[in-house]
Scaffold this active site. Structure first.
Site, PDB file in Angstrom:
ATOM      1  N   ARG A   1       0.856  -1.187   0.000  1.00  0.00           N
ATOM      2  CA  ARG A   1       0.000   0.000   0.000  1.00  0.00           C
ATOM      3  C   ARG A   1       0.893   1.239   0.000  1.00  0.00           C
ATOM      4  O   ARG A   1       1.879   1.319   0.739  1.00  0.00           O
ATOM      5  CB  ARG A   1      -0.882   0.003   1.257  1.00  0.00           C
ATOM      6  CG  ARG A   1      -1.821   1.188   1.344  1.00  0.00           C
ATOM      7  CD  ARG A   1      -2.618   1.129   2.640  1.00  0.00           C
ATOM      8  NE  ARG A   1      -3.465   2.304   2.798  1.00  0.00           N
ATOM      9  CZ  ARG A   1      -3.818   2.817   3.971  1.00  0.00           C
ATOM     10  NH1 ARG A   1      -3.387   2.251   5.091  1.00  0.00           N
ATOM     11  NH2 ARG A   1      -4.588   3.881   4.042  1.00  0.00           N
TER      12      ARG A   1
ATOM     13  N   ASP B   1       0.218  10.175   3.928  1.00  0.00           N
ATOM     14  CA  ASP B   1      -0.248  10.179   5.313  1.00  0.00           C
ATOM     15  C   ASP B   1      -0.406  11.620   5.802  1.00  0.00           C
ATOM     16  O   ASP B   1      -0.055  12.568   5.108  1.00  0.00           O
ATOM     17  CB  ASP B   1       0.760   9.418   6.188  1.00  0.00           C
ATOM     18  CG  ASP B   1       0.125   8.896   7.467  1.00  0.00           C
ATOM     19  OD1 ASP B   1      -1.109   8.817   7.518  1.00  0.00           O
ATOM     20  OD2 ASP B   1       0.857   8.579   8.409  1.00  0.00           O
TER      21      ASP B   1
ATOM     22  N   THR C   1       4.602  -2.383   3.432  1.00  0.00           N
ATOM     23  CA  THR C   1       4.986  -3.584   2.678  1.00  0.00           C
ATOM     24  C   THR C   1       3.808  -4.550   2.593  1.00  0.00           C
ATOM     25  O   THR C   1       2.919  -4.526   3.444  1.00  0.00           O
ATOM     26  CB  THR C   1       6.148  -4.355   3.361  1.00  0.00           C
ATOM     27  OG1 THR C   1       5.676  -4.880   4.616  1.00  0.00           O
ATOM     28  CG2 THR C   1       7.370  -3.496   3.563  1.00  0.00           C
TER      29      THR C   1
ATOM     30  N   TRP D   1      -6.750  -4.506   2.765  1.00  0.00           N
ATOM     31  CA  TRP D   1      -5.933  -5.639   3.232  1.00  0.00           C
ATOM     32  C   TRP D   1      -6.700  -6.959   3.191  1.00  0.00           C
ATOM     33  O   TRP D   1      -6.105  -8.019   3.019  1.00  0.00           O
ATOM     34  CB  TRP D   1      -5.400  -5.377   4.639  1.00  0.00           C
ATOM     35  CG  TRP D   1      -4.403  -4.260   4.684  1.00  0.00           C
ATOM     36  CD1 TRP D   1      -4.589  -3.012   5.218  1.00  0.00           C
ATOM     37  CD2 TRP D   1      -3.062  -4.261   4.158  1.00  0.00           C
ATOM     38  NE1 TRP D   1      -3.450  -2.251   5.050  1.00  0.00           N
ATOM     39  CE2 TRP D   1      -2.502  -2.991   4.411  1.00  0.00           C
ATOM     40  CE3 TRP D   1      -2.279  -5.219   3.494  1.00  0.00           C
ATOM     41  CZ2 TRP D   1      -1.199  -2.652   4.030  1.00  0.00           C
ATOM     42  CZ3 TRP D   1      -0.984  -4.887   3.114  1.00  0.00           C
ATOM     43  CH2 TRP D   1      -0.451  -3.619   3.382  1.00  0.00           C
TER      44      TRP D   1
END
Length: 453
Positions: free
Chosen positions: A53, A57, A66, A420
């Site tokens: 990803r 931020d 990772t 995820w």
């Protein structure tokens, strides 16, 4: 847990300068950096073909997470692949700026503090079983993590009212709690926000935010590898001596400010122990644990050898023994050579510049990469594997499913959404697959979804 899922998230510092002066604000630089990403991903928060990803931020810090890895060597490779991906964005951003008539150099720093005193992090993720007692895990882990900076700090020239001093860790000054659910406001050692990104009944994700970002591959290997061994001991119920610290937040700063590792910190029991003594306790337990259990992989042996040698070198004040393997030592030697050559104090502005240049990820410019070119930085990964890691996911974890799905969807120009645990095709049927097991790299449902594109 003999097989564990690992992940690293690194936030990067960003700046654009022209002849030493700041040229663009971090927000503007970040926009240029991510322009290529936004053009194909329609967002500054994307998952890539390698399962990782990449996103912007808070505070305009590019962050790379990772893909899920199930061995530490592969994790180091994928962390470095992230560095290379960001280096590519940097080169692209500089080219675009020059095309638009804006002269300037774009810098990305893999460090943890900027000149204004802001801190940004390197977060480590370890999958642990749900059934264990989390508070026991945290109690045993915190003294280890507070003193672990001796093994894996990135080093920092800290300006104090009494002049500049060299510290072991960049992050230590910015940690304010032991265990907490916040990551930015209070900055704990262990973050407890419970987002397992997996089957929540079976697993939880240990989120460690106390560590420094590492340039050195061997330091990264030691950081994650030693922590994994301590977790394995806790999970196996190994009896540990009570090393609970009276005040972990004071201790983390005291340890960072003493590169000899000898300064005593107070334990809750009233005893005192040095960072070296605390680390030695964990190290000897780990050696004994691996011998008793017959844990004999190449990675574990390399981790234990480097862990022991690092403690011996610091104790003997013979840092040359780890001069190509531990970040804070590599940087310290670099600064000391420079200061001796030019007869400078630690407070000199050039010393601060060199401190920063160590973390420049541009391989033709960064000082870490200069050391690597000269053979003065030991390696774990190799350049071919790192290059592959930019586009190929780990083949033994869930990352493979995500990476293969993304690759196929992009090739077929299909609209999709992933995170995820979810893979979703944005078509009329809105077909979605939930992948709750991070250890699974083969799944009929995902194969069907890919085949149907």
């Amino acid at each position: 847990m003999d097989r564990r899922i690992f992940g690293l998230e690194n936030e990067y510092g960003v700046t654009c300068t022209f002849r030493g002066q700041r040229r663009l604000s971090p927000d503007e630089v970040a926009r240029y950096l991510f322009r290529r990403v936004v053009s194909w991903g329609r967002s500054s928060n994307v998952f890539l073909r390698n399962g990782a990803r990449l996103y912007l931020d808070v505070g305009s810090h590019p962050e790379y997470a990772t893909p899920e890895c199930d061995n530490v060597t592969e994790l180091v490779t994928h962390d470095k692949a992230g560095e290379r991906i960001l280096e590519g964005l940097l080169v692209d951003a500089e080219r675009r700026l020059h095309e638009e008539g804006i002269a300037g150099d774009v810098y990305l720093f893999k460090n943890n503090t900027d000149s204004a005193g802001n801190s940004y992090g390197c977060h480590e993720n370890y999958l642990v079983a749900r059934h264990g007692e989390f508070s026991r895990l945290a109690d045993i882990l915190i003294p280890f993590l507070v003193t672990r900076q001796l093994l894996c700090g990135a080093g920092k020239v800290l300006q104090t009212p009494r002049g500049a001093v060299y510290c072991v860790s960049q992050r230590a000054e910015h940690i304010w709690e032991g265990v907490s659910s916040a990551t930015t406001r209070s900055r704990p050692i262990i973050n407890t926000r419970d987002e397992p990104h997996a089957d929540a009944e079976r697993y939880r994700r240990l989120h460690v935010i106390v560590g420094d970002s590492n340039m050195s591959e061997t330091t990264m290997l030691l950081k994650v590898g030693a922590t994994d061994l301590v977790l394995r001991m806790i999970e196996a119920g190994t009896v540990m001596r009570d090393l609970t610290l009276e005040n972990p937040i004071r201790a983390i700063r005291e340890v960072s400010h003493d590169i000899t590792g000898r300064r005593k910190v107070r334990l809750a029991s009233g005893r005192e122990a040095s960072a070296l003594e605390v680390q030695r306790e964990y190290y000897e337990k780990a050696v004994d644990f691996c011998e008793r259990r017959g844990i004999r992989t190449g990675t574990v042996e390399r981790v234990l050898e480097l862990w022991g040698r690092t403690l011996d070198a610091i104790e003997a004040e013979d840092l040359d023994r780890i001069g190509t393997e531990i970040d804070w030592v590599m940087k310290y030697k670099l600064l000391e050579r420079y200061r001796a050559k030019h007869n400078m104090t630690m407070s000199h502005p050039r010393v601060a510049q060199i401190d920063l240049a160590y973390h420049d990820i541009h391989r033709r410019r960064g000082l870490y990469y200069l050391l690597e070119k000269k053979g003065q930085a030991a390696r774990v990964a190799n350049d071919l594997k790192i290059f592959e890691g930019k586009s190929v996911p780990p083949q033994t974890t869930r990352a493979r499913l995500r990476g293969d799905f993304i690759r196929r969807a992009q090739e077929q120009r299909r609209d999709f959404t992933v995170d995820w645990v979810h893979l979703k095709l944005n078509d009329q049927a809105q077909r979605t697959v939930l992948c709750k097991d991070p250890f699974r790299s083969v799944d009929d449902r995902v194969e069907k979804l890919i085949a149907g594109m």
